[in-house]
Design an enzyme around this catalytic site. Structure first.
Site, PDB file in Angstrom:
ATOM      1  N   ARG A  54       0.825  -1.208   0.000  1.00 47.55           N
ATOM      2  CA  ARG A  54       0.000   0.000   0.000  1.00 47.55           C
ATOM      3  C   ARG A  54       0.863   1.265   0.000  1.00 47.55           C
ATOM      4  O   ARG A  54       0.460   2.324  -0.456  1.00 47.55           O
ATOM      5  CB  ARG A  54      -0.968   0.019   1.193  1.00 47.55           C
ATOM      6  CG  ARG A  54      -2.122   1.004   1.014  1.00 47.55           C
ATOM      7  CD  ARG A  54      -2.804   1.354   2.332  1.00 47.55           C
ATOM      8  NE  ARG A  54      -1.856   1.891   3.260  1.00 47.55           N
ATOM      9  CZ  ARG A  54      -1.541   1.354   4.434  1.00 47.55           C
ATOM     10  NH1 ARG A  54      -2.139   0.276   4.853  1.00 47.55           N
ATOM     11  NH2 ARG A  54      -0.627   1.918   5.206  1.00 47.55           N
ATOM     12  N   TYR A  84     -14.216  17.540 -15.394  1.00 56.28           N
ATOM     13  CA  TYR A  84     -14.780  16.199 -15.250  1.00 56.28           C
ATOM     14  C   TYR A  84     -15.750  16.198 -14.057  1.00 56.28           C
ATOM     15  O   TYR A  84     -15.451  16.768 -13.005  1.00 56.28           O
ATOM     16  CB  TYR A  84     -13.610  15.234 -15.007  1.00 56.28           C
ATOM     17  CG  TYR A  84     -14.000  13.797 -14.861  1.00 56.28           C
ATOM     18  CD1 TYR A  84     -14.468  13.070 -15.953  1.00 56.28           C
ATOM     19  CD2 TYR A  84     -13.898  13.149 -13.633  1.00 56.28           C
ATOM     20  CE1 TYR A  84     -14.818  11.740 -15.821  1.00 56.28           C
ATOM     21  CE2 TYR A  84     -14.241  11.817 -13.491  1.00 56.28           C
ATOM     22  CZ  TYR A  84     -14.701  11.116 -14.583  1.00 56.28           C
ATOM     23  OH  TYR A  84     -15.040   9.808 -14.443  1.00 56.28           O
ATOM     24  N   ASP A 100      -5.188  18.542 -15.350  1.00 51.11           N
ATOM     25  CA  ASP A 100      -5.639  17.186 -15.684  1.00 51.11           C
ATOM     26  C   ASP A 100      -5.443  17.025 -17.192  1.00 51.11           C
ATOM     27  O   ASP A 100      -6.116  17.661 -17.989  1.00 51.11           O
ATOM     28  CB  ASP A 100      -7.111  17.033 -15.276  1.00 51.11           C
ATOM     29  CG  ASP A 100      -7.664  15.641 -15.573  1.00 51.11           C
ATOM     30  OD1 ASP A 100      -7.137  14.962 -16.489  1.00 51.11           O
ATOM     31  OD2 ASP A 100      -8.643  15.235 -14.918  1.00 51.11           O
ATOM     32  N   LYS A 104      -7.744   5.741 -18.914  1.00 48.50           N
ATOM     33  CA  LYS A 104      -8.138   6.138 -20.273  1.00 48.50           C
ATOM     34  C   LYS A 104      -7.026   5.826 -21.262  1.00 48.50           C
ATOM     35  O   LYS A 104      -6.630   4.686 -21.376  1.00 48.50           O
ATOM     36  CB  LYS A 104      -8.522   7.622 -20.269  1.00 48.50           C
ATOM     37  CG  LYS A 104      -9.452   8.028 -19.118  1.00 48.50           C
ATOM     38  CD  LYS A 104     -10.837   7.435 -19.229  1.00 48.50           C
ATOM     39  CE  LYS A 104     -11.655   7.598 -17.947  1.00 48.50           C
ATOM     40  NZ  LYS A 104     -11.765   8.980 -17.478  1.00 48.50           N
TER      41      LYS A 104
HETATM   42  C1  PLP Z   1     -11.981   9.592 -16.257  1.00 44.62           C
HETATM   43  C2  PLP Z   1     -11.442  10.897 -15.890  1.00 44.62           C
HETATM   44  C3  PLP Z   1     -11.037  11.160 -14.573  1.00 44.62           C
HETATM   45  C4  PLP Z   1     -11.175  10.153 -13.470  1.00 44.62           C
HETATM   46  O1  PLP Z   1     -10.405   9.029 -13.699  1.00 44.62           O
HETATM   47  P1  PLP Z   1     -10.789   7.587 -13.086  1.00 44.62           P
HETATM   48  O2  PLP Z   1      -9.621   6.754 -13.486  1.00 44.62           O
HETATM   49  O3  PLP Z   1     -12.078   7.172 -13.721  1.00 44.62           O
HETATM   50  O4  PLP Z   1     -10.930   7.764 -11.631  1.00 44.62           O
HETATM   51  C5  PLP Z   1     -10.519  12.399 -14.289  1.00 44.62           C
HETATM   52  N1  PLP Z   1     -10.404  13.344 -15.238  1.00 44.62           N
HETATM   53  C6  PLP Z   1     -10.782  13.123 -16.507  1.00 44.62           C
HETATM   54  C7  PLP Z   1     -10.624  14.212 -17.508  1.00 44.62           C
HETATM   55  C8  PLP Z   1     -11.317  11.897 -16.879  1.00 44.62           C
HETATM   56  O5  PLP Z   1     -11.708  11.686 -18.138  1.00 44.62           O
END
Ligand code: PLP
Length: 380
Positions: free
Chosen positions: A43, A96, A168, A193
């Protein structure tokens, strides 16, 4: 020498599927705590997360990257590492959905307030920075309308005001944009993603260059946000083809963005590579190697037409995520933006006919054939 392998080393990094490590004695334990190589408890850190972090740091021009169990886990860890009661955060108005909820619904319980701004309006951002803010959260490219923010300008505005810039970079990926090279302090990625790229992991990473890594690694460990070895191992394998996948997906998306407007029943097409996109110039300046794999288009006929499209185009699966090797589509009005009041959705330009494509690496003609089947059904 390793007693099992001798002088040989596996070409593919092994999966270290162990939640804990053994130590020969207390001196060895102290050495690991003092920063020598080694692990104690998964962890806190494990080899597969470490290797994935090193790969991602390299791609983002970062000096470190800390991996967590999802994109949201690293966004949470970032906030937990940086903010305290009484702090103020600035954030893009079109983040998001879950990030927006974390900032506007969860953090107020801890005495942290967030002000939302239109981050493509630099004057508005400068105005909002008149009141001190700890950090600003933006996305390189927004969902679903792919508004591109000017990272250079935002980072320099924030820097002058002593505010950290957190970007992000999920939609752009480091193949298109490396925000740390443009003055951002931190980059977060949903590895779920495009970085993972095969729709089989849920992971995230936060990357930095000048800030120390410790508070972020500590937040991951203490709040229990680490990702699993197997998922890190899969993501490392996915990363090996990131450049190829983004290149092919972007060129497919660019071709579709030119082809779609001429197809029956298609209205507006939204793609930052199109000259009619409001942020085309910013994207051109800021992105390398293409304009990304995301694209939106509008179907005349609204929700009913969308349903006919989805039923007739199973080769463009309706799947509310993005970044897979396959082309998938999503419907923002009922997924990511489901809980916005309809009037607010309309105001933002997310109408009932809006479909979002995450363009994959299939041969272009195959995607076009699949879309054509959907469009003929939508028009009938
Ligand atoms: C999917 C996404 C997230 C969150 O990611 P997870 O892996 O689903 O927790 C954050 N920011 C953007 C732009 C996303 O597309």
């Amino acid at each position: 020498m390793n007693p099992l392998l001798g002088q040989t080393v596996p070409l593919v990094p092994p999966l270290y599927q162990s939640s804990v490590y053994t130590l020969p004695d207390l001196d060895a334990l102290d050495a690991v705590y003092a920063g020598e190589p080694g692990f104690i408890y998964a962890r806190d850190g494990h080899p597969n997360a470490r290797m994935l972090g090193e790969q991602i740091a390299c791609l983002e021009s970062a000096s470190w990257a800390v991996v967590g169990g999802s994109g949201m886990s690293v966004i949470a860890a970032t906030l937990l590492a940086l903010v305290s009661r009484g702090d103020r955060i600035l954030a893009s108005r079109c983040l998001y959905g879950r990030t927006n909820q974390l900032l506007t619904q969860e953090l107020p319980r801890f005495g942290v307030e967030t002000e939302l701004v239109d981050c493509t309006d630099l004057a508005a951002v400068a105005g909002a920075l008149e009141i001190p803010a700890k950090l600003m959260v933006v996305e390189t490219m927004s969902n679903p309308l792919l508004r591109v923010c000017d990272v250079d300008e935002l980072a320099s505005l924030c820097r002058r005001r002593g505010c950290l810039t957190v970007v992000d970079n999920t939609f752009a990926t480091p193949m298109l944009c490396r925000p740390l090279e443009r003055g951002a302090d931190l980059v977060v990625e949903s590895v779920t993603k495009l970085l993972g790229g095969h729709g089989d992991v849920t992971l995230g990473a936060v990357c930095g260059r000048t800030l120390p890594v410790e508070p972020f690694a500590q937040a991951i460990s203490i709040w229990g946000l680490m990702g699993s070895p197997f998922e890190c191992w899969l993501a490392s394998r996915g990363l090996a083809t990131l450049a190829l996948r983004v290149e092919r997906g972007s060129s497919n998306a660019a071709a579709l963005a030119e082809w779609l407007p001429a197809q029956p029943g298609v209205g507006r097409v939204i793609y930052p590579g199109r000259t009619d996109h409001p942020d085309h110039a910013t994207a051109q300046r800021q992105f390398t190697g293409g304009f990304g794999t995301m694209l939106c288009f509008e179907l005349a006929g609204g929700r009913d037409a969308v349903n006919r499209f989805l039923r007739a185009a199973p080769d463009v699966p309706f799947s509310p995520s993005l970044g897979d090797v396959r082309t998938t589509c999503s419907y923002p009005a009922a997924t990511s933006h489901r809980y916005l009041p309809p009037a607010e959705r309309e105001r933002q330009g997310i109408g009932p006919g809006l479909l979002r494509l995450s363009v994959g690496i299939e041969p272009l003609e195959q995607i076009q054939r699949a879309i054509c089947r959907g469009l003929s059904a939508a028009a009938s």
